[in-house]
Design an enzyme around this catalytic site. Structure first.
Site, PDB file in Angstrom:
ATOM      1  N   HIS A 260      57.665  25.660  87.793  1.00  0.00           N
ATOM      2  CA  HIS A 260      58.792  24.761  88.003  1.00  0.00           C
ATOM      3  C   HIS A 260      59.892  25.398  88.820  1.00  0.00           C
ATOM      4  O   HIS A 260      60.709  24.691  89.431  1.00  0.00           O
ATOM      5  CB  HIS A 260      59.364  24.299  86.652  1.00  0.00           C
ATOM      6  N   CYS A 261      59.952  26.716  88.873  1.00  0.00           N
ATOM      7  CA  CYS A 261      61.117  27.368  89.474  1.00  0.00           C
ATOM      8  C   CYS A 261      61.011  27.537  90.985  1.00  0.00           C
ATOM      9  O   CYS A 261      61.738  26.903  91.743  1.00  0.00           O
ATOM     10  CB  CYS A 261      61.353  28.723  88.802  1.00  0.00           C
ATOM     11  N   ILE A 262      60.119  28.408  91.446  1.00  0.00           N
ATOM     12  CA  ILE A 262      60.135  28.804  92.855  1.00  0.00           C
ATOM     13  C   ILE A 262      59.847  27.633  93.800  1.00  0.00           C
ATOM     14  O   ILE A 262      60.561  27.457  94.793  1.00  0.00           O
ATOM     15  CB  ILE A 262      59.172  29.981  93.106  1.00  0.00           C
TER      16      ILE A 262
END
Length: 419
Positions: A260-262
Site C-alpha cells: 500500500h505504501c510505495i
C-alpha cells in the site's frame, strides 16, 4: 484534560490492530471499531488477520479488556480516538470516504477534551481541511473543546526489529495544546515521540519517506535494465558502493514495487502538487519505471528460455514468492501478479510456490500451488525467484533447478541469472 485511558481505534487493519495491541499492553481500555463484521467476529474469537500478530496475542488482548466491535457507540466514551482507515486511490485521486465517514461518526458523539488523531496516509492538508471543519461544525473549538492531530503510521509488516514501540512517532497538532495532548498520549506507546509544528508537516513527512524509497528503487531498477545490456552485475556494484561509510544508502532492484505504501502513497503528494498547477515529475517518472519492471521480468524469462532452445508457450515456469514483501502473506499491489498475468497470456505453463499464500488467482483463475518445492523446481524449465522468503534455501533451489532467474539478486550458481 482527560486521563486518556479510554481509547477507540477506528479501523482494525495492519495499522490499527498493532496499535490496539500496544495500547492494551500499556494498560489502556481499548475498543476497536471496524465495519467489517467478519473481521470483528474473528477478533472476538481470538483470530488474527494481521501477519505480525498471533492468535495468542489477540486472545491475551481480549483477556486484558480489548473489545472489537462494529458499534460506533463506543466512540461516546472515548478519551482518545485514532483513525486508521484505508485511503485508496480512485482513478489516481485519493479516496477519503472512509476518513470522512469515521470523522462524521466521531463528530456526533465527541466529548470535551477528546483527542482525535488521524494516522491514515493522505495528502498534506487533510487533517485541517477535511477533519477540522467536520469536528467544529457544531460550534466546538479545536485546542480548547477537543484536540486534533496527525501522526503518520510507520508499521513495517514482517520487520522483526522495529515495531510501534521502538519506532519514533511523529506528531503534529493543530494547536500547541493539541500537540501537547497527542505527545502525552503517544508517550505511553512509543519510546520516542517527535513533535512537529503542524499536521501538514507530519503528513508531508510520511509522503517524503515513501517517495524517497520509490524514487531510489526506480533508479536502481532502470540501472538493472541497462546493466543487463552492458553485462555488468549491478548487485555487485551496489555492494561495492555501499562500502562507502557516508553519502550512500543502498537500494536494490526487483520485479517492481508493491504493497500500500510505495506504489500508492506518492500519488497523494502528486495529487496535491497537481492542484497547484504543475506536475511532480520525479514521482511520475519513478512510477513509470517501476511499472515497467514486471514486463522486463517477463521479457527476461522469454530470452532465457530462448537461450535453451525453448519457446515460452508450453514451457513449465515456476514462480517463487508472490507477496510484495518477504516473509508476510500480503500480496496487495504485488508485481508478481503482473508478471504472472503476462507470462500466462503468452502461453507459459505456470505454477507457483509461496509458504504464506495457500491460494492465488491470476487473471481470474486459480493458479496451481506446487506441494513439493524441490520436485517442482527440478521439473520446471525455468524457476523465477520473485520474492526471497526466509523459508527458501536458494543454494538448494539452485542445486536442483534447470535454470533460475533471480529478481532479488540473492542466489548464486552457474545456472543462476540475476535480473
Amino acid at each position: 484534560m482527560t486521563d486518556q485511558r479510554r481509547l477507540t481505534v477506528v479501523g482494525l487493519g495492519y495499522v490499527g490492530l498493532p496499535l490496539v495491541m500496544e495500547a492494551v499492553r500499556a494498560g489502556l481500555r481499548v475498543h476497536g471499531l471496524d465495519r467489517d463484521d467478519t473481521r470483528v467476529a474473528g477478533l472476538a474469537e481470538g483470530r488474527s488477520h494481521v501477519d505480525d500478530i498471533t492468535d495468542e496475542q489477540v486472545a491475551q488482548a481480549l483477556a486484558d479488556g480489548f473489545v472489537p466491535t462494529t458499534d460506533p457507540g463506543c466512540l461516546a466514551s472515548a478519551d482518545v480516538v485514532i483513525i486508521c482507515v484505508p485511503t485508496p486511490l480512485r482513478d489516481g485521486v485519493p479516496d477519503l470516504d472512509a476518513v470522512r465517514a469515521a470523522t462524521e461518526q466521531i463528530a456526533l458523539t465527541i466529548r470535551p477534551g477528546t483527542l482525535v488523531v488521524l494516522e491514515s496516509t493522505s495528502y498534506p492538508g487533510t487533517t485541517t481541511e477535511v477533519l477540522l471543519p467536520m469536528l467544529e461544525r457544531e460550534g466546538l473549538q479545536v485546542g480548547s473543546d477537543f484536540h486534533l492531530a496527525y501522526s503518520p503510521e510507520r508499521i513495517d509488516p514482517g520487520n522483526r526489529e522495529f515495531s510501534l514501540r521502538n519506532t519514533p512517532k511523529v506528531v503534529g497538532g493543530v494547536t500547541p495544546a493539541c500537540s501537547e495532548a497527542a505527545v502525552r498520549f503517544y508517550e505511553r506507546l512509543a519510546d520516542r515521540v517527535v513533535p512537529v509544528s503542524s499536521p501538514s508537516v507530519a503528513e508531508m513527512s510520511k509522503l517524503l519517506e515513501n517517495t524517497y524509497r520509490q524514487v531510489n528503487i526506480a533508479l536502481v531498477n532502470e540501472m538493472a535494465v541497462f546493466c543487463h545490456e552492458l553485462d555488468i552485475d549491478l548487485w555487485e556494484a551496489i555492494d561495492a558502493a555501499a562500502t562507502k561509510p557516508f553519502g550512500f544508502h543502498p537500494f536494490r532492484p526487483g520485479p517492481g514495487v508493491g504493497g500500500h505504501c510505495i506504489p500508492i502513497d506518492p500519488n497523494y503528494l502528486s495529487h496535491r502538487v497537481r492542484s497547484l498547477g504543475y506536475p511532480f515529475r520525479f514521482v511520475e517518472l519513478a512510477q513509470e519505471i517501476n511499472g515497467r519492471m514486471p514486463a522486463f521480468v517477463a521479457d527476461r524469462v522469454i530470452r532465457l528460455l530462448n537461450e535453451d532452445g525453448l519457446a515460452l508457450r508450453g514451457s513449465r515456469v515456476l514462480l517463487l514468492g508472490v507477496t510484495y514483501k518477504a516473509d508476510i502473506a500480503d500480496d496487495r499491489e504485488s508485481p508478481s501478479l503482473v508478471v504472472a498475468e503476462r507470462l500466462r497470456a503468452l502461453g507459459a505453463e505456470l505454477s507457483y510456490h509461496d509458504p504464506f499464500v495457500p491460494e492465488w488467482h491470476v487473471a481470474g483463475e486459480r493458479l496451481v500451488r506446487v506441494p513439493d518445492l524441490i520436485t517442482a523446481v527440478s521439473e520446471a524449465k525455468l524457476t523465477v525467484v520473485l520474492q526471497h522468503h526466509r523459508h527458501y534455501d536458494l543454494d538448494e533451489i539452485a542445486k536442483h533447478a534447470r535454470r533460475v532467474l533471480d529478481t532479488r539478486g540473492r542466489a548464486d550458481g552457474a545456472n543462476v541469472t540475476r535480473l
